[in-house]
Structure formats: structure tokens, C-alpha cells
Motif scaffolding. Structure first.
Motif: not given
Length: 140
Positions: A74, A91-96, A130-131, A134, A138
Motif C-alpha cells: 500500500s 482490509c486485504r480487499s479494499c485497503g481501508v 477483510l473489512c 468486503c 464476498r
């Protein structure tokens, strides 16, 4: 309570409109990257170069007014929450990114199993997962 200008002077930094705007943008934001900070500064004071934003972030970080975090994969993020022993969840998906208070208090986080002779003064823990948004997406 000190003004932003007084805080800058208190750490030996020259007070400029851009530095005041930058520090306030970081403190009002939530783990902002450089582009988001630059946009926030421009909204407050007009044009400012990206180079000036980088230089101000470096000075504010070195002075201890801003904290830089850089989760793997990131871009660097900056926050105004300093001087405590908190960590982050990403979060691995959206980066939040969100703050996480230390689960065991201040000192235990600084006790390494083997310090290799280092005088440890800070621990940085990043939790990954994961947040809620996300995770819901999923499972849907």
C-alpha cells in the motif's frame, strides 16, 4: 489548547499556511495517502505542489506531529493520532485502514522475545483481514 501554529512553533518548525492546512487535513482525515492530503490542503489554501506536500509531511513526521504507516503493498498513509501505542487493521480487499488499540497495554507490546541488543521504543503491529463491507460482498 494550543493552536496548530503554536504546535508547529513548539517543535521548531516555521509556520506556513500550507503546513497548518496539512496538519489539520491529516488530523481530520482517516489514514490519508499523499494525494488525498494534497487535495485537502489545496481545498484550504489553494495551489500547493506535491513536492511541498511531501516536504511538509517529512518535516511533520520527523517532528512527531504526524505518524506515517506503510502497510505492505500500500502507499504510505498518514495520521494525526500519535504518542500512544495503537496498531492498525487493513482490509486485504479494499485497503481501508482502521486504528486498533493495543490489546495488552503499553509496555508488553514493546517486549520482544529477542531484542537482539536493541533498545526498543516502538512496536508496530498490522492486522490483515477483510473489512465488514468486503466480507459481506464476498459471502453474497
Amino acid at each position: 489548547m494550543k493552536t496548530t501554529a503554536e504546535e508547529l512553533r513548539g517543535v521548531g518548525l516555521r509556520v506556513t499556511a500550507a503546513r497548518v492546512a496539512l496538519l489539520e487535513t491529516v488530523r481530520e482525515g482517516d489514514h490519508l495517502d499523499v494525494e488525498a492530503i494534497a487535495s485537502g490542503v489545496r481545498d484550504r489554501v489553494g495551489h500547493v505542489s506535491l513536492q511541498a506536500v511531501y516536504e511538509a509531511l517529512h518535516a511533520l513526521t520527523a517532528a512527531g506531529l504526524v505518524r506515517r504507516i506503510e502497510p505492505a503493498g500500500s502507499p504510505a498513509r498518514f495520521e494525526g493520532r500519535i504518542g500512544d501505542n495503537h496498531h492498525h487493521v487493513v482490509c486485504r480487499s479494499c485497503g481501508v485502514v482502521a486504528d486498533v488499540d493495543c490489546a495488552v497495554g503499553e509496555v508488553p507490546c514493546l517486549t520482544a522475545s529477542d531484542a537482539h541488543g536493541f533498545m526498543i521504543d516502538e512496536a508496530e503491529v498490522i492486522y490483515w483481514g477483510l473489512c465488514p463491507a468486503c466480507s459481506t460482498a464476498r459471502s453474497a
